[in-house]
Write a protein that holds these residues in place. Structure first.
Motif, PDB file in Angstrom:
ATOM      1  N   GLU A  50       2.033   4.011  14.549  1.00 13.94           N
ATOM      2  CA  GLU A  50       1.255   4.559  14.184  1.00 13.94           C
ATOM      3  C   GLU A  50      -0.105   4.258  14.808  1.00 13.94           C
ATOM      4  OE1 GLU A  50       2.011   7.995  12.561  1.00 13.94           O
ATOM      5  OE2 GLU A  50       3.288   7.752  11.027  1.00 13.94           O
ATOM      6  N   THR A  51      -0.694   3.294  14.761  1.00 19.74           N
ATOM      7  CA  THR A  51      -1.898   2.714  15.712  1.00 19.74           C
ATOM      8  C   THR A  51      -2.255   3.155  16.883  1.00 19.74           C
ATOM      9  OG1 THR A  51      -2.264   1.801  13.769  1.00 19.74           O
ATOM     10  CG2 THR A  51      -4.245   1.324  15.505  1.00 19.74           C
ATOM     11  N   ALA A  52      -1.067   2.309  17.399  1.00 20.88           N
ATOM     12  CA  ALA A  52      -0.969   2.703  19.463  1.00 20.88           C
ATOM     13  C   ALA A  52      -0.407   4.905  19.241  1.00 20.88           C
ATOM     14  CB  ALA A  52       0.936   2.592  19.894  1.00 20.88           C
ATOM     15  N   ASP A  53      -0.356   4.826  18.463  1.00 22.82           N
ATOM     16  CA  ASP A  53      -0.010   6.299  18.872  1.00 22.82           C
ATOM     17  C   ASP A  53      -1.270   7.548  19.000  1.00 22.82           C
ATOM     18  OD1 ASP A  53       2.622   7.444  19.442  1.00 22.82           O
ATOM     19  OD2 ASP A  53       3.109   7.592  17.337  1.00 22.82           O
ATOM     20  N   LEU A  54      -2.047   6.671  17.825  1.00 27.25           N
ATOM     21  CA  LEU A  54      -3.370   7.411  17.906  1.00 27.25           C
ATOM     22  C   LEU A  54      -4.513   7.156  18.507  1.00 27.25           C
ATOM     23  CD1 LEU A  54      -5.978   8.695  15.902  1.00 27.25           C
ATOM     24  CD2 LEU A  54      -6.345   5.728  14.724  1.00 27.25           C
ATOM     25  N   ALA A  55      -4.585   5.666  19.322  1.00 28.02           N
ATOM     26  CA  ALA A  55      -5.241   5.435  20.811  1.00 28.02           C
ATOM     27  C   ALA A  55      -4.518   6.036  21.741  1.00 28.02           C
ATOM     28  CB  ALA A  55      -4.077   4.283  21.148  1.00 28.02           C
ATOM     29  N   LEU A  56      -3.190   6.826  21.403  1.00 26.72           N
ATOM     30  CA  LEU A  56      -2.996   7.550  23.172  1.00 26.72           C
ATOM     31  C   LEU A  56      -2.951   8.964  22.811  1.00 26.72           C
ATOM     32  CD1 LEU A  56       0.729   5.890  23.216  1.00 26.72           C
ATOM     33  CD2 LEU A  56      -1.057   5.982  24.723  1.00 26.72           C
ATOM     34  N   GLY A  57      -3.777   9.281  21.388  1.00 30.21           N
ATOM     35  CA  GLY A  57      -4.333  10.347  21.105  1.00 30.21           C
ATOM     36  C   GLY A  57      -3.462  11.527  20.625  1.00 30.21           C
ATOM     37  N   HIS A  58      -2.133  11.391  20.002  1.00 32.85           N
ATOM     38  CA  HIS A  58      -1.338  11.671  19.684  1.00 32.85           C
ATOM     39  C   HIS A  58      -0.374  11.543  18.148  1.00 32.85           C
ATOM     40  CE1 HIS A  58       1.891   9.560  21.824  1.00 32.85           C
ATOM     41  NE2 HIS A  58       0.926   9.801  22.488  1.00 32.85           N
ATOM     42  N   PRO A  59      -1.515  10.811  17.608  1.00 33.30           N
ATOM     43  CA  PRO A  59      -1.140  10.750  16.089  1.00 33.30           C
ATOM     44  C   PRO A  59      -0.533  11.962  15.312  1.00 33.30           C
ATOM     45  CG  PRO A  59      -3.998  11.151  15.754  1.00 33.30           C
ATOM     46  CD  PRO A  59      -3.202  11.806  17.475  1.00 33.30           C
ATOM     47  N   ILE A  60       0.913  11.255  14.452  1.00 30.65           N
ATOM     48  CA  ILE A  60       1.200  11.994  13.345  1.00 30.65           C
ATOM     49  C   ILE A  60       0.781  12.380  12.393  1.00 30.65           C
ATOM     50  CG2 ILE A  60       3.946  12.697  13.004  1.00 30.65           C
ATOM     51  CD1 ILE A  60       3.299  12.838  15.961  1.00 30.65           C
ATOM     52  N   HIS A  61       0.376  11.260  11.419  1.00 30.94           N
ATOM     53  CA  HIS A  61       0.413  11.114  10.312  1.00 30.94           C
ATOM     54  C   HIS A  61      -1.054  10.870   9.907  1.00 30.94           C
ATOM     55  CE1 HIS A  61       4.066  10.084  10.028  1.00 30.94           C
ATOM     56  NE2 HIS A  61       4.416  11.087   9.345  1.00 30.94           N
ATOM     57  N   PHE A 115      -5.606   2.878  12.407  1.00 34.39           N
ATOM     58  CA  PHE A 115      -4.982   3.635  11.754  1.00 34.39           C
ATOM     59  C   PHE A 115      -5.138   2.904  10.050  1.00 34.39           C
ATOM     60  CE2 PHE A 115      -1.405   5.871   9.737  1.00 34.39           C
ATOM     61  CZ  PHE A 115      -0.921   6.513  10.476  1.00 34.39           C
ATOM     62  N   PRO A 116      -5.054   3.799   9.546  1.00 36.22           N
ATOM     63  CA  PRO A 116      -5.526   3.378   7.814  1.00 36.22           C
ATOM     64  C   PRO A 116      -3.931   3.518   6.469  1.00 36.22           C
ATOM     65  CG  PRO A 116      -5.846   6.175   8.126  1.00 36.22           C
ATOM     66  CD  PRO A 116      -5.506   5.281   8.880  1.00 36.22           C
ATOM     67  N   TYR A 117      -3.941   2.430   6.104  1.00 36.81           N
ATOM     68  CA  TYR A 117      -2.882   1.439   5.598  1.00 36.81           C
ATOM     69  C   TYR A 117      -2.855   2.962   4.391  1.00 36.81           C
ATOM     70  CZ  TYR A 117      -1.803  -2.970   6.244  1.00 36.81           C
ATOM     71  OH  TYR A 117      -0.576  -4.838   6.485  1.00 36.81           O
ATOM     72  N   ALA A 118      -3.335   3.810   4.394  1.00 40.67           N
ATOM     73  CA  ALA A 118      -3.450   5.144   3.047  1.00 40.67           C
ATOM     74  C   ALA A 118      -2.545   5.805   3.791  1.00 40.67           C
ATOM     75  CB  ALA A 118      -4.371   5.322   2.742  1.00 40.67           C
ATOM     76  N   ALA A 119      -2.031   6.411   4.820  1.00 39.73           N
ATOM     77  CA  ALA A 119      -1.950   6.913   5.419  1.00 39.73           C
ATOM     78  C   ALA A 119       0.680   6.684   5.611  1.00 39.73           C
ATOM     79  CB  ALA A 119      -2.137   7.773   6.772  1.00 39.73           C
ATOM     80  N   ASN A 120       0.066   5.160   4.929  1.00 38.69           N
ATOM     81  CA  ASN A 120       1.640   4.400   4.765  1.00 38.69           C
ATOM     82  C   ASN A 120       2.650   4.845   3.890  1.00 38.69           C
ATOM     83  OD1 ASN A 120       3.307   2.041   4.846  1.00 38.69           O
ATOM     84  ND2 ASN A 120       3.482   2.649   6.687  1.00 38.69           N
ATOM     85  N   GLY A 121       3.657   5.825   3.918  1.00 31.85           N
ATOM     86  CA  GLY A 121       4.183   5.886   2.794  1.00 31.85           C
ATOM     87  C   GLY A 121       5.331   4.535   2.028  1.00 31.85           C
ATOM     88  N   ARG A 122       4.460   3.366   3.020  1.00 32.23           N
ATOM     89  CA  ARG A 122       5.466   2.247   2.197  1.00 32.23           C
ATOM     90  C   ARG A 122       4.359   1.668   1.220  1.00 32.23           C
ATOM     91  NH1 ARG A 122       8.335  -0.894  -1.031  1.00 32.23           N
ATOM     92  NH2 ARG A 122       8.937  -3.156  -0.298  1.00 32.23           N
ATOM     93  N   ALA A 123       2.939   1.673   1.872  1.00 31.53           N
ATOM     94  CA  ALA A 123       1.550   1.200   1.699  1.00 31.53           C
ATOM     95  C   ALA A 123       1.573   1.695  -0.153  1.00 31.53           C
ATOM     96  CB  ALA A 123       0.764   1.047   2.432  1.00 31.53           C
ATOM     97  N   LEU A 124       1.566   3.197  -0.088  1.00 30.82           N
ATOM     98  CA  LEU A 124       1.562   3.665  -1.299  1.00 30.82           C
ATOM     99  C   LEU A 124       2.254   3.435  -2.180  1.00 30.82           C
ATOM    100  CD1 LEU A 124       0.275   7.192   0.537  1.00 30.82           C
ATOM    101  CD2 LEU A 124      -1.436   5.459  -0.640  1.00 30.82           C
ATOM    102  N   SER A 125       3.674   3.208  -1.802  1.00 27.10           N
ATOM    103  CA  SER A 125       4.419   2.630  -2.527  1.00 27.10           C
ATOM    104  C   SER A 125       4.725   1.836  -3.337  1.00 27.10           C
ATOM    105  CB  SER A 125       6.016   3.433  -2.289  1.00 27.10           C
ATOM    106  OG  SER A 125       6.373   2.158  -1.037  1.00 27.10           O
ATOM    107  N   LEU A 126       3.888   1.064  -2.583  1.00 29.59           N
ATOM    108  CA  LEU A 126       3.763  -0.793  -3.341  1.00 29.59           C
ATOM    109  C   LEU A 126       2.146  -0.363  -3.430  1.00 29.59           C
ATOM    110  CD1 LEU A 126       4.460  -2.421   0.102  1.00 29.59           C
ATOM    111  CD2 LEU A 126       5.354  -2.692  -2.251  1.00 29.59           C
ATOM    112  N   ASN A 127       1.940   0.775  -3.985  1.00 31.74           N
ATOM    113  CA  ASN A 127       0.480   0.972  -4.602  1.00 31.74           C
ATOM    114  C   ASN A 127      -0.341  -0.138  -3.979  1.00 31.74           C
ATOM    115  OD1 ASN A 127      -1.346   2.081  -6.722  1.00 31.74           O
ATOM    116  ND2 ASN A 127      -0.986   0.276  -7.949  1.00 31.74           N
ATOM    117  N   ASN A 128      -0.689  -0.035  -3.024  1.00 29.90           N
ATOM    118  CA  ASN A 128      -1.533  -1.340  -2.373  1.00 29.90           C
ATOM    119  C   ASN A 128      -2.159  -1.317  -1.220  1.00 29.90           C
ATOM    120  OD1 ASN A 128      -2.662  -3.275  -1.771  1.00 29.90           O
ATOM    121  ND2 ASN A 128      -1.183  -5.571  -2.812  1.00 29.90           N
ATOM    122  N   ALA A 129      -2.771   0.719  -1.080  1.00 27.46           N
ATOM    123  CA  ALA A 129      -2.994   1.272   0.319  1.00 27.46           C
ATOM    124  C   ALA A 129      -4.522   0.894   0.653  1.00 27.46           C
ATOM    125  CB  ALA A 129      -2.889   2.491   0.051  1.00 27.46           C
TER     126      ALA A 129
END
Length: 473
Positions: free
Chosen positions: A456-467, A381-395
């Motif tokens: 989110e990475t665990a959700d992705l592994a389970l087949g139902h990611p949200i973001h 799962f990428p940092y780029a899909a995470n709000g906190r990473a984006l708000s830190l300008n470090n995605a």
């Protein structure tokens, strides 16, 4: 000097006061043992004095300097940003002083006797400890050897003058205009990036095909990309051959694909690994301690050597030369001496490189899990899909979970990105507890945080990611 009025009889002698030795001494004292700890240098060992702590202090300062210069994305402009490296070094030294002072206080508070000097075995139950002023002889019931390691010195590149080990590289009085680094492992990569952020022209010569060999290549590619963006020249698949130094600079000759080249800089930093401190005057051979072909002490699952009442921990035994591994082994050895059923289990020991971005790994990599016979599921799962990473300008970065496809048991994790060194702790706990993907996914993570990436990475592994969109099956 010995603290207090110690007799010549002691329950447990600890040789080495680094993160393995001092932890072992404190734990042994907590368990009711009378303990003497001996170290020829200051308490805290390499890690606190000339390793982990001072390097991270300088790395943090370099991040601050870079942030001050590059706040444009936030609408912040700073002019005339400068580095007073002597003050940077003062900050680093103050951090070291606080921590080593704290360790000394902990040893004293736990009634551990401290002797600043060296130790030498006389026989399997006695050792002489000595310095310029005294040389008492101690009889011990048990001993924990925690003498650590030192930088490997290559014959063509002897330390001295403008050829540095990591120790000297952390104490330069001023910023060099240029630096050559032989060895792109985590020490070379960390220090090379640190100096680059301060404005030093850095060249890294690495024998493997990437920096940070041993880490997941998806991770190291991000680090290499960032290095190149900040002006670091990375020369891979190269062999360093010789160096010539003057009073002003040093020139290194190296070969790539059979072609000889050279590069000149103010200093040369050699970081090609570390050697265990099992030679010298300690006298391991005198009492018959068994070593392997690499000079490491052979131990069992409790750190016990072939002499049952003598233990060895840390960099002088097999496994990665990591401070937290040494501390862990120190607790196990102290508890084994006390008769507790403690044993080492290395599957959850994390490894971290404080590069930019940070790299952290725990448990199995995808290939290691496959080699163990698991039917592996790898989810990233990428940092780029995470709000906190984006708000830190470090995605830049990702979290990769390795799990067993049949049981959904979490087997390993790799994190590359800002705060990877902190995020990895949750995954280490998950593996230690035998957690499944669902256990992680059902754990509510605060928003907005980087920790959400793990769920989110665990959700992705389970087949139902949200973001992010689920991959097509």
């Amino acid at each position: 000097m010995v603290v207090g009025d110690a007799s010549l009889d002691i329950d447990t002698l600890v040789i080495g006061a680094g993160p393995g030795g001092y932890v072992a001494a404190i734990r042994a004292a907590q368990l009711g043992q009378s303990v003497l700890i001996v170290d020829k240098a200051h308490v805290g060992g390499v890690c606190l004095n000339v390793g982990c702590i001072p390097s991270k202090a300088l790395i943090s300062a370099a991040h601050q300097y870079e942030s001050a210069k590059h706040g444009d994305a936030f609408g912040i402009t700073a002019e005339n940003v400068k580095v007073d490296f002597s003050k940077t070094q003062e900050f680093k030294n103050s951090v070291v002083k606080k921590l080593t002072g704290g360790v000394s206080g902990l040893l004293k508070g736990n009634k551990v006797q401290v002797f600043e000097g060296e130790a030498m075995f006389i026989n399997q139950n006695e050792a002489r400890v000595f310095n310029e002023h005294e040389s008492p002889r101690y009889r011990f019931k048990n001993c924990i050897i925690a003498t650590g390691s030192r930088p490997i010195e290559l014959k063509p590149f002897p330390f001295g003058g403008r050829i540095l080990s990591s120790t000297e590289a952390l104490s330069l009085p001023e910023l060099p205009s240029s630096l050559i680094v032989i060895g792109g492992g985590y020490i070379g990569a960390e220090l090379g990036q640190m100096y680059s952020k301060f404005g030093t022209k850095v060249t890294i010569i690495e024998g493997a095909d990437t920096v940070l060999p041993g880490f997941d290549k998806d991770m190291t590619q991000l680090v290499a990309k960032n290095m190149k963006n900040t002006g670091i020249e990375i020369i891979t698949n190269a062999k360093a051959e010789s160096a010539e130094q003057t009073d002003k600079d040093v020139t290194v000759k190296y070969s790539v694909n059979g072609e000889t080249k050279e590069v000149t800089a103010d200093y040369l930093l050699v970081t090609v690994g570390r050697r265990p401190n099992t030679d010298g005057e300690l006298g391991l051979d005198l009492i018959g301690i068994e070593l392997d072909e690499r000079g490491l002490v052979k131990v069992d699952h409790q750190g016990r050597t072939n002499i049952p009442h003598i233990f060895a921990i840390g960099d002088i035994v097999a496994g990665p030369a990591l401070a937290h591994k040494a501390s862990y082994e120190g607790k196990v050895a102290a508890e084994a001496i006390a008769g507790l059923p403690s044993v080492v289990d290395y599957k959850c020991i994390p490894a971290v490189a404080f590069t930019d971005p940070e790299c952290a790994t725990v448990g199995y990599t995808e290939q290691q899990a496959k080699d163990k016979g698991y039917k592996v599921k790898s989810s990233k799962f990428p940092y780029a899909a995470n709000g906190r990473a984006l708000s830190l300008n470090n995605a830049d970065g990702f979290v990769k979970l390795i799990s067993d496809e049949e049981t959904e048991l979490v087997l390993g994790c790799q994190v590359v990105g800002i705060e990877a060194s902190n995020l990895i702790a949750e995954l280490g706990l998950a593996i230690e507890m035998g957690a499944t993907l669902e256990d992680i996914a059902l754990t509510i993570h605060a928003h907005p945080t980087l920790g959400e990436i793990v769920a989110e990475t665990a959700d992705l592994a389970l087949g139902h990611p949200i973001h992010i969109m689920a991959p097509r099956r």
